[in-house]
Write a protein that holds these residues in place. Sequence first.
Motif, PDB file in Angstrom:
ATOM      1  N   SER A  31       0.845  -1.200   0.000  1.00 15.65           N
ATOM      2  CA  SER A  31       0.000   0.000   0.000  1.00 15.65           C
ATOM      3  C   SER A  31       0.879   1.248   0.000  1.00 15.65           C
ATOM      4  O   SER A  31       0.613   2.216  -0.727  1.00 15.65           O
ATOM      5  CB  SER A  31      -0.912   0.018   1.231  1.00 15.65           C
ATOM      6  N   GLY A  32       1.922   1.228   0.839  1.00 17.80           N
ATOM      7  CA  GLY A  32       2.847   2.350   0.894  1.00 17.80           C
ATOM      8  C   GLY A  32       3.563   2.567  -0.421  1.00 17.80           C
ATOM      9  O   GLY A  32       3.807   3.714  -0.831  1.00 17.80           O
ATOM     10  N   LEU A  33       3.889   1.463  -1.099  1.00 14.03           N
ATOM     11  CA  LEU A  33       4.539   1.566  -2.411  1.00 14.03           C
ATOM     12  C   LEU A  33       3.594   2.198  -3.426  1.00 14.03           C
ATOM     13  O   LEU A  33       4.009   3.033  -4.252  1.00 14.03           O
ATOM     14  CB  LEU A  33       4.971   0.174  -2.887  1.00 14.03           C
ATOM     15  N   SER A  34       2.327   1.828  -3.367  1.00 17.78           N
ATOM     16  CA  SER A  34       1.322   2.413  -4.258  1.00 17.78           C
ATOM     17  C   SER A  34       1.224   3.925  -4.040  1.00 17.78           C
ATOM     18  O   SER A  34       1.226   4.712  -4.993  1.00 17.78           O
ATOM     19  CB  SER A  34      -0.047   1.762  -4.010  1.00 17.78           C
ATOM     20  N   LEU A  35       1.185   4.322  -2.764  1.00 11.10           N
ATOM     21  CA  LEU A  35       1.085   5.750  -2.448  1.00 11.10           C
ATOM     22  C   LEU A  35       2.361   6.492  -2.850  1.00 11.10           C
ATOM     23  O   LEU A  35       2.300   7.653  -3.271  1.00 11.10           O
ATOM     24  CB  LEU A  35       0.823   5.924  -0.946  1.00 11.10           C
ATOM     25  N   ALA A  36       3.517   5.817  -2.735  1.00  6.75           N
ATOM     26  CA  ALA A  36       4.788   6.444  -3.113  1.00  6.75           C
ATOM     27  C   ALA A  36       4.838   6.702  -4.617  1.00  6.75           C
ATOM     28  O   ALA A  36       5.266   7.778  -5.061  1.00  6.75           O
ATOM     29  CB  ALA A  36       5.951   5.553  -2.688  1.00  6.75           C
ATOM     30  N   TRP A  37       4.400   5.740  -5.407  1.00  4.60           N
ATOM     31  CA  TRP A  37       4.407   5.931  -6.863  1.00  4.60           C
ATOM     32  C   TRP A  37       3.393   6.990  -7.285  1.00  4.60           C
ATOM     33  O   TRP A  37       3.585   7.685  -8.283  1.00  4.60           O
ATOM     34  CB  TRP A  37       4.155   4.614  -7.579  1.00  4.60           C
ATOM     35  N   GLY A  55      -1.814  -0.875  -5.785  1.00  4.74           N
ATOM     36  CA  GLY A  55      -3.013  -0.678  -4.981  1.00  4.74           C
ATOM     37  C   GLY A  55      -3.966  -1.859  -5.083  1.00  4.74           C
ATOM     38  O   GLY A  55      -4.491  -2.339  -4.068  1.00  4.74           O
ATOM     39  N   ILE A  56      -4.185  -2.337  -6.294  1.00 10.06           N
ATOM     40  CA  ILE A  56      -5.068  -3.498  -6.504  1.00 10.06           C
ATOM     41  C   ILE A  56      -4.482  -4.728  -5.820  1.00 10.06           C
ATOM     42  O   ILE A  56      -5.194  -5.510  -5.176  1.00 10.06           O
ATOM     43  CB  ILE A  56      -5.259  -3.761  -8.010  1.00 10.06           C
ATOM     44  N   LEU A  57      -3.160  -4.897  -5.943  1.00 12.82           N
ATOM     45  CA  LEU A  57      -2.491  -6.035  -5.308  1.00 12.82           C
ATOM     46  C   LEU A  57      -2.631  -5.967  -3.790  1.00 12.82           C
ATOM     47  O   LEU A  57      -2.905  -6.982  -3.136  1.00 12.82           O
ATOM     48  CB  LEU A  57      -1.010  -6.057  -5.703  1.00 12.82           C
ATOM     49  N   LEU A 101      -5.813   1.495   7.461  1.00 10.88           N
ATOM     50  CA  LEU A 101      -5.668   2.944   7.294  1.00 10.88           C
ATOM     51  C   LEU A 101      -5.003   3.294   5.965  1.00 10.88           C
ATOM     52  O   LEU A 101      -5.427   4.224   5.268  1.00 10.88           O
ATOM     53  CB  LEU A 101      -4.852   3.517   8.461  1.00 10.88           C
ATOM     54  N   LEU A 102      -3.964   2.554   5.606  1.00 12.44           N
ATOM     55  CA  LEU A 102      -3.279   2.826   4.338  1.00 12.44           C
ATOM     56  C   LEU A 102      -4.171   2.494   3.152  1.00 12.44           C
ATOM     57  O   LEU A 102      -4.172   3.202   2.146  1.00 12.44           O
ATOM     58  CB  LEU A 102      -1.972   2.029   4.267  1.00 12.44           C
ATOM     59  N   LEU A 103      -4.938   1.408   3.284  1.00 10.16           N
ATOM     60  CA  LEU A 103      -5.861   1.060   2.201  1.00 10.16           C
ATOM     61  C   LEU A 103      -6.945   2.123   2.034  1.00 10.16           C
ATOM     62  O   LEU A 103      -7.470   2.311   0.934  1.00 10.16           O
ATOM     63  CB  LEU A 103      -6.503  -0.309   2.473  1.00 10.16           C
TER      64      LEU A 103
END
Length: 327
Positions: A31-37, A55-57, A101-103
């Motif tokens: 989730s953090g990686l999705s937000l970073a990208w 995000g989907i993953l 929370l991240l999701l």
Amino acid sequence: MQSMTAVEKQRSIGSIQFLPVNLFASVMGISGLSLAWREANKLLGTSTVIADVCGILAIAMFIVLGISYLVKWVLYPQKVKNEFLHPVMGNFFGTISIAILLLSSVIGSYSQAAGQVIWVIGAVLALVLSLVFVARLLKGNYNPENMVPALLVPVVGTLDISVAGGQMPFPWAHEINLLSLAIGGFVALVYFTLILSRLIFQAPLPAGLTPSMIIMIAPFEVGFLGYTNFEQRIDSFASVLFYFGLFLFLVLFFKVFKKTIPFGASWWGVSFPMAALSNAALKYALYTDAWPLTVIAVIVLALLSIVLLVLFVRTLNILFNGKLLKG
């Protein structure tokens, strides 16, 4: 050669009773990686495709892990109870609330209403867990050897309330975010001091817990994100949080990333702190508009992406060869 029966396949993979709760840290990291990208799109103009895929993953992984752990709870309630009461492993139940929370931020990119509902659920769970785990620690007679970085997980979870919901539209959200910053900030500071003392004056951490040392950067980088999201500005205090977290990461990196440390689910403990550092670096670089900070942000994002890809592949490997779900 006859094909394996369903029972034989289950035995080869292992039993769900050994599903570790700390595997929810994988959802946090991705989730953090999705937000970073997604943040990289603002700074570097990169495509949001990687953010969408991650995000989907992350959502899919949370659903699979959530259902699996509920099944474990129904079939093996004593196993779950023992895990929750364990002085070290119990802290990783905080990964569930942080993942939620991240999701909420990941899903909020597509549906504000859905993101807000998920944030409320995650915030309530994070506050309850912080209350439970701080109260548990204050019972006394705590073994100093168990004062490990994992203790920070439920507390850092409260900081993530403001990371994900710093600008929630609810009239009461402002006070909840202040509450989360107060709990997370002050308790994390006390815990950090005690953990640092344990690492200096006690025996080194067991090999299986060594990767969790990276969690020590989380209060500073998550604190930076929570504080700046709440205040909607970056000031000197926020800069100090960011830079100390970056310094600590450099100190711990060479202590953690060693070939001699065996791979296991505990390695996912490095994912979210690194993701928090990446998001913080990207946000800070966007604020300063200085090329050295942009270079740092790009390096950390690339490193995070590589580390999570390796963790994901190696986790699938130990899952299917039966090492992940064996007691």
